[in-house]
Design a protein around this motif. Structure first.
Motif, mmCIF file in Angstrom:
data_model
loop_
_atom_site.group_PDB
_atom_site.id
_atom_site.type_symbol
_atom_site.label_atom_id
_atom_site.label_comp_id
_atom_site.label_asym_id
_atom_site.label_seq_id
_atom_site.Cartn_x
_atom_site.Cartn_y
_atom_site.Cartn_z
ATOM 1 N N GLN A 1 99.904 101.946 -65.359
ATOM 2 C CA GLN A 1 99.487 101.777 -66.757
ATOM 3 C C GLN A 1 98.187 101.004 -66.925
ATOM 4 N N MET A 2 97.827 100.097 -66.017
ATOM 5 C CA MET A 2 96.660 99.233 -66.230
ATOM 6 C C MET A 2 95.362 100.003 -66.078
ATOM 7 N N THR A 3 94.402 99.649 -66.925
ATOM 8 C CA THR A 3 93.068 100.248 -66.829
ATOM 9 C C THR A 3 92.221 99.504 -65.815
ATOM 10 N N GLU A 4 92.625 98.280 -65.471
ATOM 11 C CA GLU A 4 91.923 97.533 -64.444
ATOM 12 C C GLU A 4 92.476 97.904 -63.066
ATOM 13 N N GLY A 5 91.682 97.590 -62.059
ATOM 14 C CA GLY A 5 92.176 97.734 -60.705
ATOM 15 C C GLY A 5 93.202 96.662 -60.404
ATOM 16 N N ALA A 6 94.221 96.978 -59.635
ATOM 17 C CA ALA A 6 95.251 95.995 -59.291
ATOM 18 C C ALA A 6 95.679 96.215 -57.846
ATOM 19 N N VAL A 7 95.652 95.134 -57.087
ATOM 20 C CA VAL A 7 96.114 95.201 -55.705
ATOM 21 C C VAL A 7 97.010 94.008 -55.429
ATOM 22 N N THR A 8 97.835 94.148 -54.407
ATOM 23 C CA THR A 8 98.671 93.048 -53.927
ATOM 24 C C THR A 8 98.298 92.770 -52.473
ATOM 25 N N LEU A 9 98.060 91.489 -52.157
ATOM 26 C CA LEU A 9 97.624 91.083 -50.828
ATOM 27 C C LEU A 9 98.718 90.284 -50.135
ATOM 28 N N ASN A 10 98.759 90.409 -48.836
ATOM 29 C CA ASN A 10 99.634 89.529 -48.064
ATOM 30 C C ASN A 10 98.841 88.315 -47.589
ATOM 31 N N ARG A 11 99.483 87.486 -46.784
ATOM 32 C CA ARG A 11 98.835 86.248 -46.324
ATOM 33 C C ARG A 11 97.596 86.529 -45.470
ATOM 34 N N ASP A 12 97.531 87.718 -44.856
ATOM 35 C CA ASP A 12 96.375 88.056 -44.026
ATOM 36 C C ASP A 12 95.243 88.665 -44.840
ATOM 37 N N MET A 13 95.379 88.656 -46.169
ATOM 38 C CA MET A 13 94.374 89.183 -47.097
ATOM 39 C C MET A 13 94.264 90.711 -46.990
ATOM 40 N N ASN A 14 95.312 91.337 -46.442
ATOM 41 C CA ASN A 14 95.330 92.794 -46.378
ATOM 42 C C ASN A 14 95.975 93.353 -47.641
ATOM 43 N N ILE A 15 95.559 94.562 -48.030
ATOM 44 C CA ILE A 15 96.073 95.202 -49.242
ATOM 45 C C ILE A 15 97.418 95.836 -48.930
ATOM 46 N N VAL A 16 98.465 95.318 -49.588
ATOM 47 C CA VAL A 16 99.807 95.871 -49.403
ATOM 48 C C VAL A 16 100.042 97.008 -50.400
ATOM 49 N N TYR A 17 99.601 96.806 -51.632
ATOM 50 C CA TYR A 17 99.737 97.818 -52.689
ATOM 51 C C TYR A 17 98.430 97.913 -53.443
#
Length: 579
Positions: free
Chosen positions: A72-88
């Protein structure tokens, strides 16, 4: 007949098989649709028939937690783990960097920023694990375009553990609007020049340009709205600044002062005086306390010279109140022709800085004097000893040696106080605790006072009370209390010490019947370098004894204080834990 019946049976069986195959294909397509709906988050639960009953199965997965962000969001959205990698990642972020989702997920987030921000990116993310953060940087898309974005970082406590949510807002449109605004401002200036030219020419030219001018006027109105909004933002910034800001015209009239400037200058809200730095409501002084001439005020200097003035320190005194020391920065204001129209000044309260510098200067003067006196005496004694070493006047030698020893003890004591104060300032005060009896310690450390025969030491209370503490440090506190009683109450020949138990604490008091201490001095007695002047008499010492004593007691997790009444004497006390 037997053979025909067999073919008929085969045909029937084939028809049944084809029917079952079609039903299987239909069930497979239906299962595929259900799986796709589950994957996209369109289904939250399943109802499954089990015999005669129906069971409800709810669906819960990591995708459900971020479904709002992803879908739904018009902005970009990511989820990071502790290693700064993109999980979602949602599709909007993938669109920003110009890559498919499968090439975004699993990648280090900072891989997608430009080289200019490759160091800033991990620092920002690291800080966001401690508190919510925001920051601007540039993303590098796969096509080579740089995209300005605002990152909003916040930690999320999910079922899988702590993760980092990053919302990426595309600032391209905002930056473009800013560029358009600048462009429109340029157009407005050009329109004004055209209008001036048209006013000087024929009326028919004015008529031909009327429609164009009306358009430009509309643009000007929009720009003015933006300018007013910017002015409001500027005023809000000035109102909340930690520095005083004032503006004066060529006559010195105060045309603006922010709240902090009004507070420092003693100006009531809503009321601006007729003059700024010439006003009789406050006195302008040099740092040495002498009156500051008007032409030496930094605002006047900036106005007269047309040059900025930096960190010019002066004092301001409202009526008979305490002086405030302020550091002033002043710069002239020019009109479009380069003519000075006024001065803007910023200033900050540096009273504490001035007082600290004054304390340092006073301390150096006091320390020099205190060290010079015993060293001079020691030098004289050694000179006399040098002259007498080859003579028969041996009767003077013991007296000179005693004098030299006392001078050396004085110098040693002063240097020890300086070292103790330095160690305490660096947090290097270490305790060597052991069990001892307080009354015995008092008897031993006060023997030098008894030997002089001038004062009587009276020890009272619980004489068998023992504590577990640093005996040398506690002795230093008691000696300091007793020496102060002898120094500041010379007519009080009896010095009373009392030892008592208060719950799980040992309390020691030292009482004299001297002149007492004023209520104004009491709050500062345990400050570093503070010395009490009694009736104009300046006593020797560096002002470190009580400060060191207070630090020793605090290091023991104890309490220290004084009870005094002018004309009746003083009681200095401390309490330390028994164990």
């Amino acid at each position: 007949m037997g053979s025909e019946k067999t073919y008929q049976q085969l045909a029937d069986e084939l028809e049944v098989t084809l029917s079952e195959l079609q039903e299987v294909r239909h069930n497979l397509e239906e299962a595929t649709d259900i799986i796709e709906a589950i994957r996209s988050g369109e289904i939250d639960a399943l109802v499954v028939k089990n015999g005669d009953e129906h069971q409800l199965f709810t669906l819960k997965s990591a995708d459900q937690t971020y479904r709002i962000f992803i879908e739904q969001m018009t902005e970009g959205a990511v989820t990071l783990n502790r290693d700064m990698n993109i999980v979602y990642s949602n599709s909007r972020f993938a669109d920003l960097v110009g890559l498919p989702l499968e090439k975004v997920t699993g990648q280090p987030f900072c891989r997608f920023v430009t080289s200019e921000f490759e160091n800033y990116c991990p620092v920002l993310i690291t800080k966001a694990w401690e508190k919510d953060m925001k920051g601007e940087l540039l993303l590098m898309a796969s096509n080579g375009y740089q995209i300005p974005v605002l990152l909003s970082l916040k930690t999320l406590d999910l079922d899988e553990g702590l993760s980092m949510s990053v919302i990426i807002t595309d600032l391209t449109e905002q930056k473009e609007n800013q560029r358009i605004l600048e462009y429109k401002n340029t157009q407005l200036e050009e329109a004004q020049q055209i209008a001036q030219h048209l006013n000087a020419n024929l009326e028919n030219t004015v008529k031909e340009r009327t429609r164009e001018l009306e358009t430009n006027i509309q643009q000007k109105s929009e720009v003015e709205i933006e300018l007013r909004s910017g002015r409001k933002r500027l005023i809000r910034i000035l109102e909340t600044m930690a520095e005083g800001v004032s503006i004066v015209d060529l006559n010195g009239n105060l045309t603006y002062a922010n709240p902090l400037a009004k507070k420092i200058l003693g100006v009531k809200d809503g009321l601006l005086p007729d003059k700024s730095f010439y006003n009789a409501q406050w006195k302008n002084l040099r740092k040495d306390g002498t009156p500051l001439p008007d032409d030496e005020h930094p605002m006047a200097i900036a106005m007269d010279t047309g040059m900025p003035v930096y960190d010019h320190e002066i004092a301001v005194q409202q009526n008979d109140e305490t002086k405030l020391y302020i550091s002033v920065n002043a710069a002239p204001l020019y009109d479009e022709n380069g003519v000075v129209t006024g001065v803007v000044g910023t200033f900050m309260d540096v009273t504490n800085r001035h007082l600290q510098q004054q304390q340092k200067d006073d301390f150096i003067s006091i320390a020099s004097h205190e060290l010079k006196t015993p060293i001079t005496s020691l030098k004289a004694s050694l000179q006399l000893l040098t002259r007498l070493k080859n003579t028969s006047a041996s009767a003077m030698l013991p007296k000179l040696i005693d004098q030299a020893n006392r001078s050396m003890e004085k110098v040693s004591s002063l240097i020890e106080d300086l070292l103790d104060a330095s160690h305490m300032n660096d947090g290097q005060l270490h305790l060597k605790k052991k069990k001892f009896t307080l009354s015995q310690l008092i008897n031993d450390c006060c023997q030098h006072v008894r030997d002089e025969g001038i004062y009587t030491i009276v020890t009272e209370g619980d004489l068998d009370l023992s504590v577990y503490a640093d005996a040398e440090k506690i002795e230093q506190v008691i000696v300091n209390f007793v020496n102060n009683a002898a120094k500041y109450a010379p007519k009080s020949k009896d010095i009373h010490l009392n030892v008592s138990k208060v719950k799980d604490m040992a309390r020691v008091t030292v009482t004299d019947k001297g002149p007492g201490i004023s209520a104004d001095d009491v709050p500062h007695l345990f400050d570093r370098y503070y010395r009490v002047d009694s009736n104009g008499i300046k006593y020797s010492g560096l002002g470190l004894g009580l400060y060191i004593s207070a630090e020793i007691i605090r290091k023991h997790n104890g309490e220290i204080g004084v009870d005094s009444e002018v004309g009746k004497g003083s009681t200095f006390w401390f309490m330390i834990p028994l164990r």
